[in-house]
Scaffold this active site. Sequence first.
Site, PDB file in Angstrom:
ATOM      1  N   CYS A 106       0.564  -1.240   0.103  1.00  0.00           N
ATOM      2  CA  CYS A 106       0.195  -0.178   0.221  1.00  0.00           C
ATOM      3  C   CYS A 106       0.708   1.262  -0.019  1.00  0.00           C
ATOM      4  O   CYS A 106       1.433   0.983   0.541  1.00  0.00           O
ATOM      5  CB  CYS A 106      -0.438   0.291   1.083  1.00  0.00           C
ATOM      6  SG  CYS A 106      -2.102  -1.168   1.170  1.00  0.00           S
ATOM      7  N   CYS A 111      -7.347   1.286 -15.898  1.00  0.00           N
ATOM      8  CA  CYS A 111      -7.240   1.155 -15.099  1.00  0.00           C
ATOM      9  C   CYS A 111      -6.014   1.687 -14.774  1.00  0.00           C
ATOM     10  O   CYS A 111      -5.176   2.057 -13.625  1.00  0.00           O
ATOM     11  CB  CYS A 111      -6.335  -0.276 -14.186  1.00  0.00           C
ATOM     12  SG  CYS A 111      -5.266  -1.513 -15.869  1.00  0.00           S
ATOM     13  N   ASP A 165     -11.376  -2.829 -22.195  1.00  0.00           N
ATOM     14  CA  ASP A 165     -11.267  -3.499 -20.889  1.00  0.00           C
ATOM     15  C   ASP A 165      -9.685  -3.833 -21.114  1.00  0.00           C
ATOM     16  O   ASP A 165      -9.960  -5.144 -20.707  1.00  0.00           O
ATOM     17  CB  ASP A 165     -12.153  -3.989 -20.303  1.00  0.00           C
ATOM     18  CG  ASP A 165     -11.713  -4.160 -18.960  1.00  0.00           C
ATOM     19  OD1 ASP A 165     -10.561  -3.406 -18.322  1.00  0.00           O
ATOM     20  OD2 ASP A 165     -11.735  -5.136 -18.099  1.00  0.00           O
ATOM     21  N   CYS A 201      -2.607  -8.961   6.912  1.00  0.00           N
ATOM     22  CA  CYS A 201      -2.414  -7.756   6.036  1.00  0.00           C
ATOM     23  C   CYS A 201      -3.720  -7.595   5.742  1.00  0.00           C
ATOM     24  O   CYS A 201      -4.603  -8.360   6.092  1.00  0.00           O
ATOM     25  CB  CYS A 201      -2.019  -8.694   4.708  1.00  0.00           C
ATOM     26  SG  CYS A 201      -1.816  -7.342   3.169  1.00  0.00           S
ATOM     27  N   GLN A 226     -11.178  -9.281 -12.025  1.00  0.00           N
ATOM     28  CA  GLN A 226     -11.118  -8.015 -10.785  1.00  0.00           C
ATOM     29  C   GLN A 226     -10.676  -8.523  -9.936  1.00  0.00           C
ATOM     30  O   GLN A 226     -11.186  -9.528  -9.413  1.00  0.00           O
ATOM     31  CB  GLN A 226     -12.239  -7.194 -10.632  1.00  0.00           C
ATOM     32  CG  GLN A 226     -12.502  -6.420 -12.498  1.00  0.00           C
ATOM     33  CD  GLN A 226     -11.443  -5.388 -12.051  1.00  0.00           C
ATOM     34  OE1 GLN A 226     -10.344  -5.297 -12.031  1.00  0.00           O
ATOM     35  NE2 GLN A 226     -11.678  -4.577 -13.796  1.00  0.00           N
ATOM     36  N   GLU A 253     -10.409 -11.831 -26.736  1.00  0.00           N
ATOM     37  CA  GLU A 253      -9.723 -11.986 -25.636  1.00  0.00           C
ATOM     38  C   GLU A 253      -8.595 -13.291 -26.185  1.00  0.00           C
ATOM     39  O   GLU A 253      -9.232 -13.590 -26.565  1.00  0.00           O
ATOM     40  CB  GLU A 253     -10.161 -12.775 -24.272  1.00  0.00           C
ATOM     41  CG  GLU A 253      -9.375 -13.103 -23.620  1.00  0.00           C
ATOM     42  CD  GLU A 253      -8.297 -12.368 -22.598  1.00  0.00           C
ATOM     43  OE1 GLU A 253      -8.900 -11.771 -22.098  1.00  0.00           O
ATOM     44  OE2 GLU A 253      -7.147 -13.020 -22.781  1.00  0.00           O
ATOM     45  N   TYR A 313     -10.772  -6.968 -25.191  1.00  0.00           N
ATOM     46  CA  TYR A 313     -10.641  -7.729 -23.652  1.00  0.00           C
ATOM     47  C   TYR A 313     -10.650  -8.548 -22.515  1.00  0.00           C
ATOM     48  O   TYR A 313     -11.617  -8.169 -22.206  1.00  0.00           O
ATOM     49  CB  TYR A 313      -9.761  -6.442 -23.117  1.00  0.00           C
ATOM     50  CG  TYR A 313      -8.910  -5.453 -24.354  1.00  0.00           C
ATOM     51  CD1 TYR A 313      -7.062  -5.572 -24.693  1.00  0.00           C
ATOM     52  CD2 TYR A 313      -9.794  -5.140 -24.882  1.00  0.00           C
ATOM     53  CE1 TYR A 313      -6.483  -5.354 -25.536  1.00  0.00           C
ATOM     54  CE2 TYR A 313      -8.583  -3.933 -25.645  1.00  0.00           C
ATOM     55  CZ  TYR A 313      -7.213  -4.249 -25.783  1.00  0.00           C
ATOM     56  OH  TYR A 313      -7.082  -3.765 -27.096  1.00  0.00           O
TER      57      TYR A 313
HETATM   58  C1  SAM Z   1      -8.637  -6.018 -17.837  1.00  0.00           C
HETATM   59  S1  SAM Z   1      -8.316  -7.291 -18.034  1.00  0.00           S
HETATM   60  C2  SAM Z   1     -10.013  -7.076 -18.473  1.00  0.00           C
HETATM   61  C3  SAM Z   1     -10.671  -8.644 -18.254  1.00  0.00           C
HETATM   62  C4  SAM Z   1     -11.984  -8.682 -18.842  1.00  0.00           C
HETATM   63  N1  SAM Z   1     -12.535  -7.438 -18.921  1.00  0.00           N
HETATM   64  C5  SAM Z   1     -12.501  -8.328 -17.241  1.00  0.00           C
HETATM   65  O1  SAM Z   1     -13.330  -7.781 -16.851  1.00  0.00           O
HETATM   66  O2  SAM Z   1     -12.827  -9.107 -16.130  1.00  0.00           O
HETATM   67  C6  SAM Z   1      -7.652  -6.924 -19.503  1.00  0.00           C
HETATM   68  C7  SAM Z   1      -7.870  -8.360 -20.404  1.00  0.00           C
HETATM   69  O3  SAM Z   1      -7.266  -7.911 -22.027  1.00  0.00           O
HETATM   70  C8  SAM Z   1      -5.873  -9.447 -22.311  1.00  0.00           C
HETATM   71  N2  SAM Z   1      -5.477  -9.154 -23.389  1.00  0.00           N
HETATM   72  C9  SAM Z   1      -4.529  -8.671 -23.289  1.00  0.00           C
HETATM   73  N3  SAM Z   1      -3.919  -8.406 -24.214  1.00  0.00           N
HETATM   74  C10 SAM Z   1      -4.426  -8.310 -25.567  1.00  0.00           C
HETATM   75  C11 SAM Z   1      -4.720  -8.002 -26.921  1.00  0.00           C
HETATM   76  N4  SAM Z   1      -4.046  -7.830 -27.296  1.00  0.00           N
HETATM   77  N5  SAM Z   1      -6.015  -8.894 -27.329  1.00  0.00           N
HETATM   78  C12 SAM Z   1      -7.168  -9.247 -26.638  1.00  0.00           C
HETATM   79  N6  SAM Z   1      -7.199  -9.779 -25.658  1.00  0.00           N
HETATM   80  C13 SAM Z   1      -5.739  -8.899 -25.088  1.00  0.00           C
HETATM   81  C14 SAM Z   1      -5.272 -10.144 -21.392  1.00  0.00           C
HETATM   82  O4  SAM Z   1      -5.424 -11.422 -21.180  1.00  0.00           O
HETATM   83  C15 SAM Z   1      -7.103  -9.861 -19.423  1.00  0.00           C
HETATM   84  O5  SAM Z   1      -8.003 -10.897 -19.671  1.00  0.00           O
END
Ligand code: SAM
Length: 472
Positions: free
Chosen positions: A102, A429, A402, A180, A304, A354, A333
């Site tokens: 933290c 994020c 995302d 923690c 998450q 994904e 994603y």
């Molecule tokens: C922030 S996470 C979001 C996952 C999901 N939307 C959730 O809320 O749980 C980002 C995701 O993007 C995937 N990722 C990374 N690069 C990517 C790409 N070029 N194309 C597709 N997915 C990708 C990662 O494996 C991961 O699962």
Amino acid sequence: METNQMKELNKITYGAKIIANCTGLNHEGEGICKITGIKDGQEIENYVLFVNNMLPGEKGQIEIGKIHKSYGYANLLKVFSDKKSPNRVVPFCKHYESCGGCNIMHLDYKAQLEFKKDMIVETLKKIGGFSNPIVNTVLGMQNPNYYRNKVQVPFRELNFKVNCGFFAKESHHIIPIDECLIQPQLTTDIIKFIRNICNEFKIEGYNETNHSGLIRHVLIRTNHTLDEIMIVLVLTKAILNDKEKLIHKIINRYKNVKSIIINVNDKLGNTILGDKCITIYGNDYITDELCGLKFRIDAKSFYQINHTQTEVLYNKIIEIGKFNTEDVIIDAYCGIGTIGLIASKYAKEVLAVEIVEEAIYNAKINAKNNNITNVTFECNKAEEQIIKWANENKKIDAIIVDPPRKGCDQKLLNTIDLMKIPKIIYISCNPSTLARDLKILVEKDYDIIQIQPIDMFPYTSNVECVVCLKRR
Ligand SMILES: C[S@@+](CC[C@H](N)C(=O)[O-])C[C@H]1O[C@@H](n2cnc3c(N)ncnc32)[C@H](O)[C@@H]1O
């Protein structure tokens, strides 16, 4: 005369102790002090020092640490009592000073939320070039403790014993942790229990210096009711003597352990998980419920880490997305399919993509287990798959993106624009890459309708954000 003046100025050197005023916080939550002094024989004005633990408005004594050409770091030695920030609180974790987990626990929770909002505004100005970005108040937690459902703890060999804990700030020195406050106590207990078993069974901890030893990390995943637990032992090789005894000890003590996995990582470097997973007890997944749906979560896929705030985030996506049952939506994603599956009942069809194979495997099962038939999943790069959909002349009404911290691929943003997708819901994020991508989209043909931050990571300077954009 000039020499006398120079003598009175601060010396900007390693170890110098000086008085400084803090004027703001950087994106890591460190205090910003601008000082005038002598550095390498030259007088410098407004040299920036980032001071661990110092808060805006405070004046105190600091000790300079590492220095670079235009900025440096310092430690706070004391805050003058009449110059203490009203937002300063006593951190309630006894490891806070030394642990690198933290970084803003010394700031009152309400002030943490204000800091996160200001940080997003400043980043949108600085990187996005937006002159007056309107950002909603950060949605915080009622009870911002014990929220992490995933913990990855380094295990290291020290004095012929396995030691585990969290890395100290900016180092790989292990701070043994006996509590923690951002992860369930149960998780901390399991970690300590596994450390004790390792010592009992003489399982050697990893040694980073010469890349020897067996156990590198232990990853624990829990569902939000804590009745399903996954334990991943990250080892340098797939051989674990006394495996059966170890499993027996764990499941005897923790009845809710549903999955024990060995992950093999023999590579040098800081990446925690290797490619290969071997399930040695139970399933290769645990299940959790989110927004009324059930999800299978495996060891390698993204999920998450804060259940309460994930529901807040996902409900916000539905609220600001204002989807209708004629809409075709892309979930780019998509991970294990969470957002697309939750959004599916508000849409005609969802196309999800994904890159991680295991995530897509579970996403398809998640659709089936929830009786959802209007979502299709593709395992591909989002930037490649969207071109395929564009070539198929798919008419898309909205896209949810995302991405990971590095943000969206430029090709994806270009294709969104080429397809003239009317609505974008961007979840991020990382305010820096969000600002970069929003700038690109606004320069194309999109207006920002709403920016809503959500506090997914209390007591740290990280923040999640959801943004709604519409085509002009
Ligand atoms: C922030 S996470 C979001 C996952 C999901 N939307 C959730 O809320 O749980 C980002 C995701 O993007 C995937 N990722 C990374 N690069 C990517 C790409 N070029 N194309 C597709 N997915 C990708 C990662 O494996 C991961 O699962």
